[in-house]
Design a protein around this motif. Structure first.
Motif, mmCIF file in Angstrom:
data_model
loop_
_atom_site.group_PDB
_atom_site.id
_atom_site.type_symbol
_atom_site.label_atom_id
_atom_site.label_comp_id
_atom_site.label_asym_id
_atom_site.label_seq_id
_atom_site.Cartn_x
_atom_site.Cartn_y
_atom_site.Cartn_z
ATOM 1 N N THR A 1 72.947 53.724 13.433
ATOM 2 C CA THR A 1 72.208 52.942 12.454
ATOM 3 C C THR A 1 72.949 52.973 11.117
ATOM 4 O O THR A 1 73.578 53.982 10.795
ATOM 5 C CB THR A 1 70.759 53.459 12.317
ATOM 6 N N PRO A 2 72.894 51.891 10.348
ATOM 7 C CA PRO A 2 73.536 51.897 9.028
ATOM 8 C C PRO A 2 72.934 52.963 8.117
ATOM 9 O O PRO A 2 71.732 53.237 8.180
ATOM 10 C CB PRO A 2 73.244 50.498 8.481
ATOM 11 N N PHE B 1 75.164 56.298 10.716
ATOM 12 C CA PHE B 1 74.730 57.590 11.246
ATOM 13 C C PHE B 1 74.615 57.447 12.749
ATOM 14 O O PHE B 1 74.108 56.454 13.250
ATOM 15 C CB PHE B 1 73.355 57.988 10.718
ATOM 16 N N LYS B 2 75.060 58.469 13.473
ATOM 17 C CA LYS B 2 74.795 58.546 14.910
ATOM 18 C C LYS B 2 73.737 59.624 15.064
ATOM 19 O O LYS B 2 73.939 60.768 14.652
ATOM 20 C CB LYS B 2 76.048 58.912 15.705
ATOM 21 N N LEU B 3 72.596 59.234 15.615
ATOM 22 C CA LEU B 3 71.446 60.120 15.734
ATOM 23 C C LEU B 3 71.053 60.289 17.197
ATOM 24 O O LEU B 3 71.213 59.374 18.003
ATOM 25 C CB LEU B 3 70.259 59.540 14.957
ATOM 26 N N LYS B 4 70.516 61.465 17.517
ATOM 27 C CA LYS B 4 70.022 61.741 18.864
ATOM 28 C C LYS B 4 68.565 62.158 18.749
ATOM 29 O O LYS B 4 68.227 63.084 18.014
ATOM 30 C CB LYS B 4 70.832 62.872 19.502
ATOM 31 N N GLU C 1 68.549 56.125 5.465
ATOM 32 C CA GLU C 1 68.107 56.858 4.275
ATOM 33 C C GLU C 1 66.730 56.410 3.798
ATOM 34 O O GLU C 1 65.970 57.206 3.269
ATOM 35 C CB GLU C 1 69.136 56.743 3.159
ATOM 36 N N LYS C 2 66.389 55.148 4.002
ATOM 37 C CA LYS C 2 65.077 54.641 3.605
ATOM 38 C C LYS C 2 63.956 55.220 4.457
ATOM 39 O O LYS C 2 62.830 55.363 3.983
ATOM 40 C CB LYS C 2 65.033 53.112 3.716
ATOM 41 N N TRP D 1 65.218 63.607 14.628
ATOM 42 C CA TRP D 1 66.517 63.125 15.091
ATOM 43 C C TRP D 1 67.609 64.084 14.647
ATOM 44 O O TRP D 1 67.648 64.492 13.492
ATOM 45 C CB TRP D 1 66.805 61.740 14.513
ATOM 46 N N LEU D 2 68.512 64.434 15.538
ATOM 47 C CA LEU D 2 69.657 65.282 15.242
ATOM 48 C C LEU D 2 70.817 64.402 14.786
ATOM 49 O O LEU D 2 71.122 63.394 15.428
ATOM 50 C CB LEU D 2 70.054 66.070 16.489
ATOM 51 N N VAL D 3 71.486 64.775 13.696
ATOM 52 C CA VAL D 3 72.611 64.008 13.163
ATOM 53 C C VAL D 3 73.881 64.439 13.890
ATOM 54 O O VAL D 3 74.271 65.604 13.848
ATOM 55 C CB VAL D 3 72.769 64.230 11.641
ATOM 56 N N LEU D 4 74.533 63.477 14.567
ATOM 57 C CA LEU D 4 75.770 63.748 15.297
ATOM 58 C C LEU D 4 76.997 63.259 14.538
ATOM 59 O O LEU D 4 78.101 63.769 14.752
ATOM 60 C CB LEU D 4 75.733 63.078 16.674
#
Length: 62
Positions: A44-45, A31-34, A50-51, A22-25
């Motif tokens: 996602t929170p 977190f906004k992930l792609k 992180e878990k 997943w790329l972090v945007l």
């Protein structure tokens, strides 16, 4: 955990498309992930994300 915009996260569980990356945007409380497999966007929170991280791939390492 030090996660920055542009990092690629490898998760413990695969997305239904089969990709684990997943790329972090966006970073913050959420977190906004792609998904790198199908392009699906996800908010996602931070605590939940992180878990489920297995590995962080930095942009300068790739």
């Amino acid at each position: 955990m030090d996660i920055r915009v542009g990092d690629v996260l490898e998760m413990k569980k695969a997305h239904p498309c089969g990709s684990r990356r997943w790329l972090v945007l966006r970073v913050g409380m959420d977190f906004k992930l792609k998904c790198e497999g199908c392009g699906h966007l996800l908010m996602t929170p931070r605590s939940k994300a992180e878990k489920s991280i297995r590995q962080i791939l930095r942009a300068e390492e790739q």
